[in-house]
Scaffold this motif. Structure first.
Motif, PDB file in Angstrom:
ATOM      1  N   VAL A  82       0.829  -1.208   0.000  1.00 19.03           N
ATOM      2  CA  VAL A  82       0.000   0.000   0.000  1.00 19.03           C
ATOM      3  C   VAL A  82       0.862   1.256   0.000  1.00 19.03           C
ATOM      4  N   ALA A  83       0.250   2.356  -0.464  1.00 15.86           N
ATOM      5  CA  ALA A  83       0.964   3.641  -0.503  1.00 15.86           C
ATOM      6  C   ALA A  83      -0.039   4.744  -0.216  1.00 15.86           C
ATOM      7  N   LEU A  84       0.456   5.908   0.168  1.00 15.57           N
ATOM      8  CA  LEU A  84      -0.425   7.063   0.297  1.00 15.57           C
ATOM      9  C   LEU A  84      -0.845   7.498  -1.099  1.00 15.57           C
ATOM     10  N   PRO A  85      -1.986   8.179  -1.225  1.00 13.53           N
ATOM     11  CA  PRO A  85      -2.487   8.513  -2.560  1.00 13.53           C
ATOM     12  C   PRO A  85      -1.636   9.559  -3.252  1.00 13.53           C
ATOM     13  N   ASP A  86      -1.739   9.573  -4.602  1.00 17.35           N
ATOM     14  CA  ASP A  86      -1.104  10.647  -5.366  1.00 17.35           C
ATOM     15  C   ASP A  86      -1.809  11.944  -5.012  1.00 17.35           C
ATOM     16  N   ASP A  87      -1.092  13.065  -5.120  1.00 16.03           N
ATOM     17  CA  ASP A  87      -1.693  14.356  -4.774  1.00 16.03           C
ATOM     18  C   ASP A  87      -2.965  14.629  -5.571  1.00 16.03           C
ATOM     19  N   ASP A  88      -2.974  14.207  -6.856  1.00 13.62           N
ATOM     20  CA  ASP A  88      -4.141  14.474  -7.706  1.00 13.62           C
ATOM     21  C   ASP A  88      -5.395  13.833  -7.140  1.00 13.62           C
ATOM     22  N   ALA A  89      -5.231  12.611  -6.604  1.00 13.48           N
ATOM     23  CA  ALA A  89      -6.404  11.883  -6.096  1.00 13.48           C
ATOM     24  C   ALA A  89      -6.963  12.560  -4.853  1.00 13.48           C
ATOM     25  N   LEU A  90      -6.101  13.226  -4.097  1.00 14.77           N
ATOM     26  CA  LEU A  90      -6.563  13.853  -2.863  1.00 14.77           C
ATOM     27  C   LEU A  90      -7.485  15.032  -3.127  1.00 14.77           C
ATOM     28  N   GLY A  91      -7.277  15.690  -4.260  1.00 17.20           N
ATOM     29  CA  GLY A  91      -8.151  16.811  -4.611  1.00 17.20           C
ATOM     30  C   GLY A  91      -8.197  17.868  -3.533  1.00 17.20           C
ATOM     31  N   GLU A  92      -7.034  18.310  -3.045  1.00 20.07           N
ATOM     32  CA  GLU A  92      -7.028  19.319  -1.980  1.00 20.07           C
ATOM     33  C   GLU A  92      -7.024  20.725  -2.574  1.00 20.07           C
ATOM     34  N   THR A  93      -7.676  21.652  -1.883  1.00 22.09           N
ATOM     35  CA  THR A  93      -7.752  23.039  -2.323  1.00 22.09           C
ATOM     36  C   THR A  93      -7.336  23.928  -1.156  1.00 22.09           C
ATOM     37  N   GLU A  94      -6.498  24.919  -1.437  1.00 21.95           N
ATOM     38  CA  GLU A  94      -6.128  25.854  -0.362  1.00 21.95           C
ATOM     39  C   GLU A  94      -7.281  26.804  -0.095  1.00 21.95           C
ATOM     40  N   LEU A 112     -14.923  30.227   4.787  1.00 19.43           N
ATOM     41  CA  LEU A 112     -13.662  29.916   4.112  1.00 19.43           C
ATOM     42  C   LEU A 112     -13.756  30.395   2.673  1.00 19.43           C
ATOM     43  N   LYS A 113     -12.631  30.885   2.167  1.00 20.50           N
ATOM     44  CA  LYS A 113     -12.616  31.276   0.757  1.00 20.50           C
ATOM     45  C   LYS A 113     -11.623  30.385   0.020  1.00 20.50           C
ATOM     46  N   PRO A 114     -12.107  29.553  -0.908  1.00 16.56           N
ATOM     47  CA  PRO A 114     -11.181  28.697  -1.656  1.00 16.56           C
ATOM     48  C   PRO A 114     -10.310  29.524  -2.595  1.00 16.56           C
ATOM     49  N   GLU A 115      -9.044  29.122  -2.723  1.00 15.17           N
ATOM     50  CA  GLU A 115      -8.112  29.854  -3.601  1.00 15.17           C
ATOM     51  C   GLU A 115      -8.308  29.468  -5.059  1.00 15.17           C
ATOM     52  N   ALA A 116      -9.044  28.378  -5.313  1.00 19.00           N
ATOM     53  CA  ALA A 116      -9.326  27.950  -6.692  1.00 19.00           C
ATOM     54  C   ALA A 116     -10.796  27.562  -6.760  1.00 19.00           C
ATOM     55  N   ASN A 127     -13.250  17.828   4.239  1.00 20.04           N
ATOM     56  CA  ASN A 127     -12.284  17.644   5.316  1.00 20.04           C
ATOM     57  C   ASN A 127     -11.445  18.909   5.393  1.00 20.04           C
ATOM     58  N   LEU A 128     -11.427  19.516   6.555  1.00 20.87           N
ATOM     59  CA  LEU A 128     -10.637  20.725   6.779  1.00 20.87           C
ATOM     60  C   LEU A 128      -9.281  20.280   7.330  1.00 20.87           C
ATOM     61  N   ILE A 129      -8.212  20.738   6.673  1.00 18.23           N
ATOM     62  CA  ILE A 129      -6.871  20.228   7.011  1.00 18.23           C
ATOM     63  C   ILE A 129      -5.982  21.381   7.450  1.00 18.23           C
ATOM     64  N   THR A 173      -4.258  32.582  11.379  1.00 18.06           N
ATOM     65  CA  THR A 173      -2.855  32.791  11.026  1.00 18.06           C
ATOM     66  C   THR A 173      -2.282  31.668  10.162  1.00 18.06           C
ATOM     67  N   ASP A 174      -2.904  30.523  10.155  1.00 14.91           N
ATOM     68  CA  ASP A 174      -2.335  29.371   9.456  1.00 14.91           C
ATOM     69  C   ASP A 174      -2.925  29.211   8.061  1.00 14.91           C
ATOM     70  N   SER A 175      -2.158  28.508   7.209  1.00 15.93           N
ATOM     71  CA  SER A 175      -2.746  28.163   5.923  1.00 15.93           C
ATOM     72  C   SER A 175      -3.562  26.894   6.122  1.00 15.93           C
ATOM     73  N   LEU A 176      -4.669  26.830   5.432  1.00 18.83           N
ATOM     74  CA  LEU A 176      -5.591  25.710   5.580  1.00 18.83           C
ATOM     75  C   LEU A 176      -5.881  25.120   4.208  1.00 18.83           C
ATOM     76  N   ARG A 177      -6.219  23.840   4.202  1.00 17.21           N
ATOM     77  CA  ARG A 177      -6.640  23.189   2.958  1.00 17.21           C
ATOM     78  C   ARG A 177      -7.963  22.487   3.218  1.00 17.21           C
ATOM     79  N   ILE A 178      -8.698  22.273   2.149  1.00 16.31           N
ATOM     80  CA  ILE A 178      -9.880  21.421   2.265  1.00 16.31           C
ATOM     81  C   ILE A 178      -9.753  20.303   1.243  1.00 16.31           C
ATOM     82  N   GLN A 179     -10.388  19.194   1.557  1.00 15.05           N
ATOM     83  CA  GLN A 179     -10.375  18.055   0.644  1.00 15.05           C
ATOM     84  C   GLN A 179     -11.811  17.575   0.498  1.00 15.05           C
ATOM     85  N   GLY A 180     -12.232  17.308  -0.702  1.00 14.87           N
ATOM     86  CA  GLY A 180     -13.598  16.887  -0.958  1.00 14.87           C
ATOM     87  C   GLY A 180     -14.114  17.597  -2.188  1.00 14.87           C
TER      88      GLY A 180
END
Ligand SMILES: Cc1cc2nc3c(=O)[nH]c(=O)nc-3n(C[C@H](O)[C@H](O)[C@H](O)COP(=O)(O)OP(=O)(O)OC[C@H]3O[C@@H](n4cnc5c(N)ncnc54)[C@H](O)[C@@H]3O)c2cc1C
Length: 257
Positions: A82-94, A112-116, A127-129, A173-180
């Motif tokens: 097993v491996a962790l997923p490729d970044d593309d599959a995670l679909g994360e957005t800042e 939250l305001k998505p950067e993309a 998922n808020l990361i 103050t921190d950078s955040l990402r969301i996934q989904g």
């Protein structure tokens, strides 16, 4: 006994242990949150071996066909690499945190305001990361007047890693990402006269509020019954907003309980 191979190392899985539990037991940190196959935080990819169908329930066909699976629900019947997923599959957005206000003493409205560009349906969840990898799932609420902002309703759990951090204002103050987004709970236009029954407790109102807003915006004419429950009065929130909406729409029946 089955072996789990991860990052070049073999680990023996104990009977009935999930891949997530095996890796955690040997000190490997895999992102995770709900541990019950809902939030999809523990997405992994099988490089070799077969994953049981239960470990792929709820995943998109494109992910399934590439061997992705949920580590928390994967109890392998044979050896797996097993491996962790490729970044593309995670679909994360800042995202940037653009606002936090209290809807009640314990529930925050988090904007939250998505950067993309981020496509979703109100009622789904993300998922808020955090920068350090901490991740928690939150439903997408809000009405159309939000523009491209995302609205979450987060209950403050004293001592809770994510909700305490948001409540104390450190989130700005921190950078955040969301996934989904994830989940199939949203308004589907096409049957405007169908009756709708929505029941939720606590911040379970968040997805239902989004669904009600979307239904009303789509011109839904059937009766919409929304029951919002809490153990104490303080657990209710958005009561005035819901009363105002139901006063404006004769087909919306709101019952706080
Ligand atoms: C699909 C999905 C959607 C969700 N949507 C929302 C949402 O819209 N709004 C929202 O506020 N939460 C939602 N949650 C829950 C959310 O993901 C977190 O679990 C919650 O915010 C607590 O995280 P924390 O880091 O603050 O607390 P943690 O550090 O994870 O927990 C601290 C302590 O509090 C306990 N605890 C955790 N949650 C609760 C609770 N609800 N009541 C009492 N004790 C608790 C834990 O067992 C632990 O002992 C959702 C979860 C899922 C799986």
């Amino acid at each position: 006994m089955t072996d789990i191979r991860y990052a070049g190392q073999e680990h023996v899985a104990l009977p009935s242990e999930s891949v997530l539990e095996t890796l955690e037991r040997v000190g490997v940190q895999i992102p995770n949150a709900c541990r019950s196959g809902v939030c999809q935080s523990c997405l992994m990819r099988a490089r070799a071996g077969d994953v049981p169908p239960a470990a792929q329930a709820g995943l998109k066909d494109t992910l399934r066909s590439q061997g992705y699976f949920l580590a928390c629900c994967c109890r392998p019947e044979g050896d797996l690499e097993v491996a962790l997923p490729d970044d593309d599959a995670l679909g994360e957005t800042e995202v940037s945190l653009t606002g936090i206000e209290l809807l009640s003493p314990s529930v925050m409205r988090v904007l939250l305001k998505p950067e993309a560009a981020f496509e979703y349906r109100r009622g789904q969840f993300i998922n808020l990361i955090r920068d350090d990898g901490l991740r928690r799932s939150y439903s997408l609420a809000g009405c159309a007047d939000l523009g491209d902002a995302l609205e979450l309703h987060v209950r403050h759990i004293p001592g809770g890693a994510m909700s305490d951090w948001l409540m104390t204002g450190h989130g700005s103050t921190d950078s955040l990402r969301i996934q989904g987004p994830h989940g199939n709970c949203f308004y589907v236009p096409g049957k405007p006269d169908q009756a709708m029954l929505l029941i939720g407790t606590g911040t379970g109102l968040a997805p239902l509020y989004g669904i009600v807003c979307d239904a009303l915006a789509a011109g839904h004419t059937g009766p919409i019954h929304l029951y919002h429950g809490a153990r104490t009065l303080e657990g209710l929130y958005l009561v005035e907003r819901m009363r105002e909406l139901s006063a404006r729409h004769a087909n919306l029946y709101y019952t706080p309980a």
